[in-house]
Structure formats: C-alpha cells, structure tokens
Design an enzyme around this catalytic site. Structure first.
Site, mmCIF file in Angstrom:
data_model
loop_
_atom_site.group_PDB
_atom_site.id
_atom_site.type_symbol
_atom_site.label_atom_id
_atom_site.label_comp_id
_atom_site.label_asym_id
_atom_site.label_seq_id
_atom_site.Cartn_x
_atom_site.Cartn_y
_atom_site.Cartn_z
ATOM 1 N N ASP A 139 0.836 -1.196 0.000
ATOM 2 C CA ASP A 139 0.000 0.000 0.000
ATOM 3 C C ASP A 139 0.876 1.253 0.000
ATOM 4 O O ASP A 139 0.657 2.174 0.776
ATOM 5 C CB ASP A 139 -0.948 -0.025 1.218
ATOM 6 C CG ASP A 139 -1.994 1.094 1.144
ATOM 7 O OD1 ASP A 139 -2.224 1.630 0.040
ATOM 8 O OD2 ASP A 139 -2.572 1.430 2.195
ATOM 9 N N GLN A 249 -2.870 -5.340 6.032
ATOM 10 C CA GLN A 249 -2.757 -4.251 7.018
ATOM 11 C C GLN A 249 -3.700 -4.575 8.163
ATOM 12 O O GLN A 249 -4.918 -4.432 8.018
ATOM 13 C CB GLN A 249 -3.137 -2.905 6.379
ATOM 14 C CG GLN A 249 -2.105 -2.384 5.397
ATOM 15 C CD GLN A 249 -2.653 -1.268 4.518
ATOM 16 O OE1 GLN A 249 -3.670 -1.434 3.865
ATOM 17 N NE2 GLN A 249 -1.970 -0.141 4.485
ATOM 18 N N ARG A 279 2.469 13.076 10.437
ATOM 19 C CA ARG A 279 1.165 12.902 9.784
ATOM 20 C C ARG A 279 0.477 11.687 10.385
ATOM 21 O O ARG A 279 0.924 10.559 10.208
ATOM 22 C CB ARG A 279 1.344 12.724 8.285
ATOM 23 C CG ARG A 279 0.045 12.452 7.523
ATOM 24 C CD ARG A 279 0.383 12.107 6.081
ATOM 25 N NE ARG A 279 -0.757 11.825 5.233
ATOM 26 C CZ ARG A 279 -1.418 10.669 5.168
ATOM 27 N NH1 ARG A 279 -1.094 9.656 5.960
ATOM 28 N NH2 ARG A 279 -2.405 10.513 4.327
ATOM 29 N N ASP A 281 -1.846 9.034 10.430
ATOM 30 C CA ASP A 281 -2.567 8.365 9.357
ATOM 31 C C ASP A 281 -3.873 7.737 9.845
ATOM 32 O O ASP A 281 -3.903 7.102 10.902
ATOM 33 C CB ASP A 281 -1.656 7.265 8.778
ATOM 34 C CG ASP A 281 -2.287 6.556 7.595
ATOM 35 O OD1 ASP A 281 -2.603 7.231 6.612
ATOM 36 O OD2 ASP A 281 -2.479 5.322 7.675
ATOM 37 N N GLU A 323 -4.894 13.110 9.432
ATOM 38 C CA GLU A 323 -5.404 12.698 8.124
ATOM 39 C C GLU A 323 -6.782 12.099 8.363
ATOM 40 O O GLU A 323 -6.937 10.922 8.626
ATOM 41 C CB GLU A 323 -4.484 11.667 7.467
ATOM 42 C CG GLU A 323 -4.866 11.372 6.022
ATOM 43 C CD GLU A 323 -5.453 9.983 5.769
ATOM 44 O OE1 GLU A 323 -6.055 9.794 4.698
ATOM 45 O OE2 GLU A 323 -5.316 9.090 6.627
ATOM 46 N N ASP A 388 -3.652 10.085 -2.500
ATOM 47 C CA ASP A 388 -4.870 9.274 -2.400
ATOM 48 C C ASP A 388 -5.917 9.721 -3.414
ATOM 49 O O ASP A 388 -5.794 10.770 -4.045
ATOM 50 C CB ASP A 388 -5.453 9.378 -0.991
ATOM 51 C CG ASP A 388 -4.803 8.393 -0.029
ATOM 52 O OD1 ASP A 388 -4.319 7.331 -0.491
ATOM 53 O OD2 ASP A 388 -4.781 8.679 1.175
#
Ligand code: GLC
Ligand code: GLC
Length: 625
Positions: A139, A249, A279, A281, A323, A388
């Site tokens: 990913d 994941q 960041r 996530d 995010e 994204d």
C-alpha cells in the site's frame, strides 16, 4: 469502579518509578504541565484495566528517556517551537510531498534535490512512508513492518537522520507518516500473533469465527472493497482479523493499553530522528465499538490527545497533522492544539474540483463562509490533490440548502472526472468503484483531472486557479511534487501487478525529469505552468496577510465567482472565477472597500468603483493600493 486509580495515586505511582535519565528540570516542567491531560485521557479509555498504572508509568518513562536521548539540535528546536508555537502559520510556509523512490530513488537522492526544493521555496517536505514494508505489496508503504527501520531500498535510518538535519538547517521541516492504526502482517508483532503468542494476539483484533465480524460489519463501511469486502480477513487457521484497509494491514487493538504504550514508543523514536510534523494516518479508524461505524469515536480523540500529551513531554518540537478524510464536521473534530493542530483540508480540496466541474462556486463558497475558522494556533493544510483518491466529502445537508442532492451530485462528479460525462474536460479514473453500494472515488494527477492533456491552455488555467485558492487560503499550502510542471497520469502502473489493482498508482508517477528540464522555458506547457505557480508562491511569501489563520468568506453575488478575505496584516481579497466565461461583479458588492486596489497577481490597479471583470478561470488577489 473501585479499581479506578485517582489522579494522586497515579501521580504517586509514576513518580515512584522514574527512570533517572531524562527527568531533568525541563522534562519535569513539561510533565507537570501535560500529565493531568495524559491522565484524564488515559483513564477515560483504560480505567479498570489491570495494567493501567504500569502502562501509564511506562509511557511517561518512555517520554523521559526519549527526551534524554534527544540531540542538542532537537532540544534547541524544542525551545524555539515552544517560544513560537504558531510557526507553521507563517506566510512563507510551503509544503511539498513525494515518494522517496519515485521522486529521487533513495534518501540520498532526496538530499540531491535540495537545490530544487530551495528554488521552489519549500519549508516542509512530506516523504511518503519510507519504513520497512512487505516486498511486493505494501500500500505504498502504508503497511509498516518496522517503525524503526528504513526500507533498505531507500537507505538507512542514519540517512534519514542526516536528511532531516540537512533539511532543517535549510529551513525545511521533515514530515513523515505515523501509520498507527495498523501494521503490516509482516511486522514482528503480527508474526508473533499469528504464531499464537497471547501477548501479541492482544495487539490485534482476532476472532474465532464470523459471529462478531458479522455484527460489526452491519455498521462499518468498506474502504477497499476491491481487495476484500467488509472490515475483516480470514487467517490461514480459519480465524478472522480486523483489516480496515488491505488484507495485509492489520488494525491494532487500542483497547489494550500495551498497544498505546508500544506505539507511543515508536512515535517518540521517530521524533528523535528529526521529524518535525507527524502525519497521523487514518485517525478516524483507531477505535472500534459494536453498533457504530467504528470511525471517529470519542476514544479515538482521547487516544490522540494522550499521544499528544506524551509528545509535548518528550519531543515538544514535533506537531501532529491529522489525516481525516471524512465528513467536514468530523474533520474539524480532530483539530485542536491538544489533539492535532494541523489537518488536511479535504473539503476545500474536493470542492475546488467540484466547482470546476459545475462552473458553480456556491458549495465552495459555503465552505469558505462556514468551515474555515479553526481554534487558535491551528491550521489547515491546503492542497489540490494528494497521493490518495478524491472522495466527495461535503455535507449533504449543506448541499441540500443549495438544492443539490448529495448522492446524485457525487454520481455526477464521479462520472465527470472519469470522463464518462459528455463534454467533460477531465481525464481521471475511478477508484474502488463498488457496484453494490454505488460508492466510488476518483484518481488522477492534477494536470490530468484538469484536462491539461487535452487542452493545455485551459488546463494550465484550471491548475493555476486551484493552486491560487490553496495558496491564498488560511494555513499551509502543500504541492504534490510533479504537479508544478504539469505531470499527467501514468498508465504504466497497469503493467505492474502489485499496482494494477489500485488505481491510485495512476497519479503517483516517477519524477518527470523531462518536464523539470523545461521548467524555465516559457515556450513549453511545463514552463508556463511553473512560471505561473512560482509567481503565486513568491507573492504569497511576500504578503503578510497570507500568514496567520484569519479568513472570512466574501459573497460575490455571482454563483460562478468564489470570494474570500484574508483580513489581517494589510489584508487581501481573493476572487476566483470558476467558469469558462467572463464574469462581472457589480460595484455595489464592494461598497465598504477602497475604490482603488492593486491586483498582486496581474500587477495592476483595479478600480472597484467600476466593478470587477474576471476572465474565464481568472483570479485576483487584491491588496490596498
Ligand atoms: C491513509 C493513506 C492511504 C492508505 C491508508 C491506509 O488513508 O493516505 O494511502 O491507503 O491510510 O494506511
Ligand atoms: C478512505 C479513508 C481515508 C483514506 C482513504 C484511502 O477514504 O477515509 O482515510 O485516506 O480511504 O483511499
């Protein structure tokens, strides 16, 4: 509950077990300031858990020892940031984001790009996940196998530290991801969980059969339905494990305080490598409760606040960026000095594209009127696109006020941007189209979504227009590197099996060396776009009104034209024409303003008393003459 420790018990327990290293006066001062918040959040989530006191004390000690190991340079930065906590709202801020391998090969290669970063004026560089990850399918690095090892293809931890220091000395803050909702299935914790070690099974959410997964899935949404339906995947032994994103994941089990404590350790480790903006996530997904969407639950906020309190103690210079690409009410729920002071601005990002497609600025205007005011000391990151997909995360109830039906409108926008709507300029692709739910998001580089491949003139104007909004809005503008020279979609991802399953790779191309080579030649498309953007960047940096976070919407009386005001420090008025036709704003709109102003962009006087004429896709930044 009788076994909930009181604040004074907890304080006594933590102070009775200090690790000598790190508990200096500076740490003690910050501990005294932030421990009450840490305790409040930690006990709201974990009170009653048998390991409560132990994990709390260990987390604090981890912050103390991590602070003790922090370099002198980072400690100096800590002091500087504490003295100037709003540093990231400066008008000179400019972010860039890229993949290490795709943009520069390795971390050393990134260092070689420094002259270019300085030419562009970057003060913030987000390097996409660069940690050890599964070989084939990761990913894009968001499946982390070790938070303490750099992906060997990209370099070493020493390279990362070196790069962070070099960047800092040139005024560029390093940003990396903290992928803390999940690990890859190759992380040591995951391997040990799979091998049946109870301690590590408790790090994840593992179920013997489908009973609970079926119940949870009644209310959760599917994020990557192309990969697997629902939120769970089956393990080789027949059990089921929570996997919100890809099957490799695995979501961490934050109901276990050991997970929080362990991840706090990974966070502080990264801070000491020189990361300045972290960041956070996929923040929305970290807490799960049956019968809810398992997104943005109160505990998710509490855990972020607990992480933040530890960060303030152990690595005060580092700030969190959230995010949360979700409903706009939820986006702002994460934005707070005590939680995430910085956040993506997905609403304005998506509505910029929406307005270009519809030639109607009203939804975007509504966002500027109502949703750009943040708590003090907080800022949006304003961007045109990211690595994204783009999802249409506007609030349906607000769209309804304008007579727009949310579901129908999203269908229109998806069709428009993937080129299924007659007359569309856009050349994007669908992402995770879900025939069962009708859900879909879109992908594409900025240039391709803007149709620059079809019509360079209009394409350039659309790209500049969206960037003019991102650069003038309140917060930190962030460029996806490659966009500034008009990089188009890269269909070759379809030839690489691991990428072919995920259309986001269409807009994650390799560094376009040829386009960069043309950037100073205004006879080329790349050169024209680059010159236009450089001009806007230079103006933003030179205009104090673009610093700080004050912003007010300005209703232009014309549905095609967005207006907003950056009212402080001299002030700038921004108008942008989202349509393909010339628009005229009548002079009455400007009653309260000085009759004569200066357009910074066009470098000319504007007599507002005559009204304002904006060419197709044109924009102005008006300052007092
Ligand atoms: C975030 C990332 C995205 C990734 C997901 C799972 O949303 O931006 O690229 O797929 O998290 O980590
Ligand atoms: C979903 C998530 C978002 C993530 C994205 C990745 O939209 O809400 O967090 O970035 O998926 O595609």
């Amino acid at each position: 509950m009788s076994d909930v420790p009181s604040f004074s018990d907890a304080l006594a327990h933590v102070l009775a077990h200090p690790q000598a290293a790190g508990w200096d006066a500076a740490f003690r001062r910050r501990f005294d300031t932030y421990f009450p918040a840490l305790f409040a959040e930690f006990s709201a989530v974990y009170a009653g858990h048998p390991a409560f006191l132990r994990e709390l004390a260990e987390a604090v000690n981890c912050a103390a020892s991590s602070y003790a190991e922090r370099s002198a340079e980072l400690k100096a930065l800590d002091a500087a940031r504490e003295a100037e906590p709003n540093w990231f709202t400066d008008e000179r801020m400019l972010g860039g984001v890229c993949y290490v391998d795709r943009y520069a090969g390795t971390l050393k290669g990134v260092e070689d790009q420094l002259p270019y970063f300085e030419e562009l004026g970057l003060t913030y560089l987000h390097l996409m996940p660069l940690f050890r990850a599964p070989e084939e399918n990761s990913d894009g690095g968001y499946a982390v196998s070790s938070y303490r090892e750099v992906n060997p293809k990209l370099g070493t931890m020493a390279d990362l530290e070196h790069l962070a220091g070099t960047l800092r000395r040139r005024g560029i803050s390093l940003t990396v991801d903290f992928v803390f909702n999940h690990t890859s299935n190759e992380h040591e914790w995951a391997r040990r969980a799979l091998a049946g070690e109870k301690t590590y099974e408790d790090y994840y959410l593992v179920f013997p059969d489908r009973t609970l997964p079926d119940q949870y899935e009644r209310t959760t949404r599917e994020i990557f339905p192309d990969d697997h339906p629902g939120s769970f995947v089956q393990l080789p032994d027949g059990r089921w494990i929570w996997a919100t994103f890809y099957h490799f994941q695995w979501d961490l089990n934050y109901a276990n305080p050991a997970v929080f404590r362990a991840m706090a350790g990974e966070m502080l480790f990264l801070a000491n490598r020189g990361v300045e903006i972290l960041r956070m996530d996929a923040v929305a997904f970290i807490w799960k409760r049956l019968g809810t969407p398992c997104e943005s639950l109160p505990e998710a906020h509490r855990l972020l606040r607990a992480f933040n309190a530890l960060c303030r103690m152990g690595a005060p210079a580092m700030v969190f960026k959230s995010e949360a690409i979700v409903h706009p009410d939820e986006v702002v729920s994460y934005i707070d000095r005590a939680e995430c002071p910085i956040s993506y601005n997905p609403l304005v990002m998506a509505l910029g594209w929406e307005a270009l497609a519809t030639r109607d600025a009203r939804l975007l205007q509504q966002a500027f009127d109502r949703r750009q005011q943040l708590p003090p000391g907080c800022a949006f990151v304003n961007y045109v696109r990211s690595h994204d997909d783009i999802g249409w995360t506007f609030a349906d109830e607000e769209a309804a006020e304008l007579g727009i039906h949310g579901g129908d409108h999203r269908r229109f926008l998806n069709g428009f941007f993937v080129g299924r709507f007659p007359g569309s300029f856009a050349q994007g692709e669908p992402f995770q189209e879900n025939p069962r739910t009708g859900d879909c998001r879109i992908t594409g580089t900025t240039a391709s979504l803007a149709g620059l491949g079809r019509d360079p003139d209009a394409g350039i104007r659309r790209v500049l227009l969206l960037h003019s909004v991102a650069l003038a809005a309140a917060g930190i503008p962030l460029l996806y590197l490659g966009d500034e020279v008009g990089q188009l979609n890269d269909p070759t991802y379809l030839d690489r099996p691991a990428e072919a399953v995920d259309s986001r790779w269409v807009h994650r191309p390799f560094r376009p060396d040829a386009l960069y080579g043309q950037r100073h030649d205004e006879g080329t498309v790349a050169g024209r776009l680059y010159a236009g953007l450089r001009h806007l960047i230079a103006l933003r940096k030179a205009t104090p009104a673009f610093g700080g976070t004050a912003l007010r919407g300005f209703w232009t009386g014309n549905r095609h034209v967005l207006g907003f005001h950056r009212p402080e420090r001299g002030g700038v008025l921004v108008f942008a024409n989202l349509s393909d036709e010339t628009q005229v704003l009548s002079p009455e709109r400007f009653g309260a303003l000085p009759s004569s102003m200066r357009d910074l962009v066009g470098e000319e006087q504007v007599i507002l008393g005559d009204g304002l004429t904006l060419p197709p896709l044109g924009f102005v930044w008006l300052a007092p003459a």
